[in-house]
Design a protein around this motif. Structure first.
Motif, PDB file in Angstrom:
ATOM      1  N   TYR A   1       0.843  -1.183   0.000  1.00 33.45           N
ATOM      2  CA  TYR A   1       0.000   0.000   0.000  1.00 33.45           C
ATOM      3  C   TYR A   1       0.886   1.244   0.000  1.00 33.45           C
ATOM      4  O   TYR A   1       1.977   1.247   0.580  1.00 33.45           O
ATOM      5  N   ILE A   2       0.401   2.289  -0.670  1.00 35.18           N
ATOM      6  CA  ILE A   2       1.049   3.591  -0.598  1.00 35.18           C
ATOM      7  C   ILE A   2       0.218   4.440   0.363  1.00 35.18           C
ATOM      8  O   ILE A   2      -0.990   4.620   0.167  1.00 35.18           O
ATOM      9  N   VAL A   3       0.869   4.930   1.396  1.00 34.90           N
ATOM     10  CA  VAL A   3       0.183   5.652   2.470  1.00 34.90           C
ATOM     11  C   VAL A   3       0.691   7.089   2.509  1.00 34.90           C
ATOM     12  O   VAL A   3       1.902   7.333   2.467  1.00 34.90           O
ATOM     13  N   ALA A   4      -0.229   8.036   2.584  1.00 33.80           N
ATOM     14  CA  ALA A   4       0.115   9.457   2.682  1.00 33.80           C
ATOM     15  C   ALA A   4      -0.197   9.952   4.087  1.00 33.80           C
ATOM     16  O   ALA A   4      -1.242   9.618   4.653  1.00 33.80           O
ATOM     17  N   SER A   5       0.704  10.761   4.624  1.00 32.15           N
ATOM     18  CA  SER A   5       0.545  11.290   5.974  1.00 32.15           C
ATOM     19  C   SER A   5       1.046  12.722   6.027  1.00 32.15           C
ATOM     20  O   SER A   5       1.840  13.155   5.188  1.00 32.15           O
ATOM     21  N   GLY A   6       0.606  13.446   7.051  1.00 37.96           N
ATOM     22  CA  GLY A   6       1.225  14.697   7.418  1.00 37.96           C
ATOM     23  C   GLY A   6       2.291  14.416   8.462  1.00 37.96           C
ATOM     24  O   GLY A   6       2.050  13.662   9.416  1.00 37.96           O
ATOM     25  N   GLU A   7       3.467  14.987   8.292  1.00 35.21           N
ATOM     26  CA  GLU A   7       4.565  14.793   9.235  1.00 35.21           C
ATOM     27  C   GLU A   7       4.820  16.090   9.988  1.00 35.21           C
ATOM     28  O   GLU A   7       5.130  17.134   9.395  1.00 35.21           O
ATOM     29  N   ALA A   8       4.627  16.030  11.318  1.00 42.89           N
ATOM     30  CA  ALA A   8       4.904  17.155  12.211  1.00 42.89           C
ATOM     31  C   ALA A   8       4.103  18.411  11.859  1.00 42.89           C
ATOM     32  O   ALA A   8       4.561  19.519  12.130  1.00 42.89           O
ATOM     33  N   ASP A   9       2.904  18.238  11.295  1.00 44.99           N
ATOM     34  CA  ASP A   9       2.098  19.382  10.839  1.00 44.99           C
ATOM     35  C   ASP A   9       2.914  20.302   9.937  1.00 44.99           C
ATOM     36  O   ASP A   9       2.682  21.524   9.892  1.00 44.99           O
ATOM     37  N   LEU A  10       3.865  19.707   9.193  1.00 47.12           N
ATOM     38  CA  LEU A  10       4.816  20.502   8.430  1.00 47.12           C
ATOM     39  C   LEU A  10       4.871  20.102   6.963  1.00 47.12           C
ATOM     40  O   LEU A  10       4.866  20.964   6.087  1.00 47.12           O
ATOM     41  N   ALA A  11       4.933  18.795   6.684  1.00 46.67           N
ATOM     42  CA  ALA A  11       5.194  18.318   5.334  1.00 46.67           C
ATOM     43  C   ALA A  11       4.378  17.067   5.053  1.00 46.67           C
ATOM     44  O   ALA A  11       3.748  16.493   5.942  1.00 46.67           O
ATOM     45  N   CYS A  12       4.396  16.635   3.783  1.00 42.17           N
ATOM     46  CA  CYS A  12       3.684  15.428   3.359  1.00 42.17           C
ATOM     47  C   CYS A  12       4.663  14.259   3.248  1.00 42.17           C
ATOM     48  O   CYS A  12       5.726  14.390   2.630  1.00 42.17           O
TER      49      CYS A  12
END
Length: 373
Positions: free
Chosen positions: A350-361
Motif C-alpha cells: 500500500y502507498i500511504v500518505a501522511s502529514g509529518e509534524a504538521d509541516l510536510a507530506c
C-alpha cells in the motif's frame, strides 16, 4: 516501530509558491507557509496519484502595533482581524486563545487552503502542482480556512470531506469530482465539531458508510475492568446519498484501556476493502504534556458490518520520523506527530500518505504482510 519498506517526505513548505496562493495580493503584510501537510490522497483515473495538500498560510508577524492578528475570508477578500495582546495567549505559533470567556475561544494565525499536487503512480515524484485547481474559502462557514481533506472513490465518483472552520460552526463539508482535479462543493454534511469524517471506499448493501469523530468535553465512564477507556472514539454513520448521514447504532473503534496510545484517537485514511474486510488506518495519541505523541494504527473491520472488529494491533504502523524532518529542523514547531490521511492499493503493498509534524507530506510504502493475521 515503523513497518514500511520506503519512507520519504514528498512535499514541503519550500515547494509552495505563495505568489500563486489564493491569498496573494489581498494582504498588505507578509505571509509564509507554516505547513504543507495532512493531504487527502487518491489515485486519479489515468493512474497518477493526487495529494490534496493542506497549506497553512500564516502571518510572518502576527503581532504588531500591540495587537495579535488573524486572517479571515470575508465576501471574496481576505482581511486581518486584530485583538489586544492583553486579551490573548500567544504561546502557540499556530493559534491564540482569547481570555475572559466561560469556554475556550481561539483564533488562528494562519488560514488553510487546499492545493492539488499530482504524483507519479508510485507516489515518489511530483508531476505537477495545480494552483489553478486550489480550493479556498468561499462562504462564511469556512472563513478561517479549509482543513484536512480526505478523499474516497465510491461508485466511480470522488468524494472529498474537509473541515471548514469559522465562528459560526466547525463543520464537515463535502466536495465531489469525476477526475479528482475539478471539484464541486456539495454541502455541509455534519454540523457539529468533527475533525475526521472518512467515507468508506465502496458501498455496503447500497449505502454509503463513514467513520466520524465527534468532539466533546465530557465523556461518561465505562465500568471498572472494561476493555475500553472513556474519551473520543471513531463512530460510524450511514447515508443513502452521501449527503444525509445517520449515526450507526453500534460503536465503531473505541479507545482501548490496555494502552495509553489511544487516550485520544480519530480516523486517518478512508477505509478500503480488502479480501478480509475493511482496512482502517487511524491515529492514536499518547499524552506527553504537549499536543501528544501521534502514531498511526490499523484495524480490520467486517466487510458487511464495519461495527464488527476482526482484528487490530496495539503496535504502531507509523511513527514520527525525525530523520525525515532533519533538513527542516529550523521550521519545526511540533515533534512526535505523524497523521495519516490516505491509502491506495499498489499490488503487493500500500502507498500511504501522511502529514509529518504538521509541516510536510510523507509517503510510505507498506507491505501488505504488515496486516497479516
Amino acid at each position: 516501530m515503523t513497518q514500511c519498506s520506503l519512507d520519504r517526505l514528498i512535499f514541503t513548505p519550500d515547494q509552495v509558491d505563495l505568489s500563486r496562493s489564493p491569498l496573494a495580493g489581498h494582504l498588505a503584510v507578509e505571509t509564509y507557509v507554516l505547513g504543507a501537510f495532512n493531504p487527502g490522497f487518491t489515485r486519479m483515473p489515468g493512474g497518477n496519484l493526487l495529494m490534496m495538500v493542506r497549506v497553512a498560510e500564516a502571518l510572518k508577524m502576527p503581532i504588531f502595533h500591540g495587537k495579535v492578528h488573524a486572517i479571515r475570508w470575508d465576501d471574496g477578500a481576505y482581511k486581518l482581524d486584530a485583538w489586544p495582546l492583553s486579551a490573548a495567549d500567544t504561546s502557540d505559533p499556530r493559534q491564540f486563545t482569547l481570555h475572559g470567556g466561560e469556554w475556550k475561544v481561539m483564533a488562528l494565525t494562519s488560514l488553510s487552503w487546499l492545493l492539488p499536487v499530482e504524483l507519479t503512480p508510485d507516489g515518489l515524484e511530483v508531476v505537477a502542482v495545480h494552483y489553478d485547481k486550489a480550493i479556498a474559502p468561499h462562504a462564511s462557514f469556512q472563513c478561517y480556512g479549509i482543513e484536512d481533506a480526505r478523499i474516497s472513490r465510491v461508485d466511480g465518483r470522488y468524494l472529498m470531506t474537509t473541515c471548514s472552520v469559522s465562528p459560526e460552526r466547525h463543520s464537515t463539508t463535502l466536495y465531489s469530482s469525476i477526475d479528482a482535479l475539478h471539484w464541486t462543493f456539495e454541502a455541509i454534511v455534519l454540523d457539529h465539531q468533527n475533525k475526521d469524517m472518512l467515507v468508506f471506499e465502496g458501498l455496503i448493501e447500497g449505502q454509503y458508510w463513514a467513520q466520524t469523530r465527534p468532539l466533546g468535553h465530557v465523556y461518561f465512564a465505562y465500568p471498572p475492568g472494561s476493555d475500553w477507556r472513556a474519551g473520543p472514539s471513531i463512530n460510524l454513520a450511514t447515508s443513502p446519498d452521501s449527503l444525509h448521514w445517520r449515526p450507526h447504532l453500534h460503536p465503531g473503534i473505541r479507545p482501548h484501556a490496555a494502552t495509553v496510545a489511544t487516550a485520544r484517537m480519530g480516523g486517518g485514511a478512508p477505509p478500503i476493502l480488502t479480501p478480509e474486510g475493511w482496512l482502517s488506518l487511524w491515529h492514536g495519541v499518547e499524552p506527553n504534556g504537549g499536543v501528544g505523541i501521534y502514531r498511526t494504527y490499523w484495524s480490520l473491520l467486517d466487510a458487511t458490518d464495519p461495527s464488527k472488529l476482526i482484528r487490530t494491533s496495539h503496535m504502531p504502523l507509523l511513527e514520527a520520523a525525525p530523520a525525515l524532518t532533519a533538513p527542516l529542523a529550523e521550521r519545526m514547531y511540533l515533534h512526535d506527530v505523524v497523521f495519516t490521511t490516505g491509502i491506495v492499493d499498489a499490488g503487493d503493498h500500500y502507498i500511504v500518505a501522511s502529514g509529518e509534524a504538521d509541516l510536510a507530506c510523507r509517503i510510505s510504502h507498506i507491505p501488505k504482510s504488515a496486516f497479516a493475521g
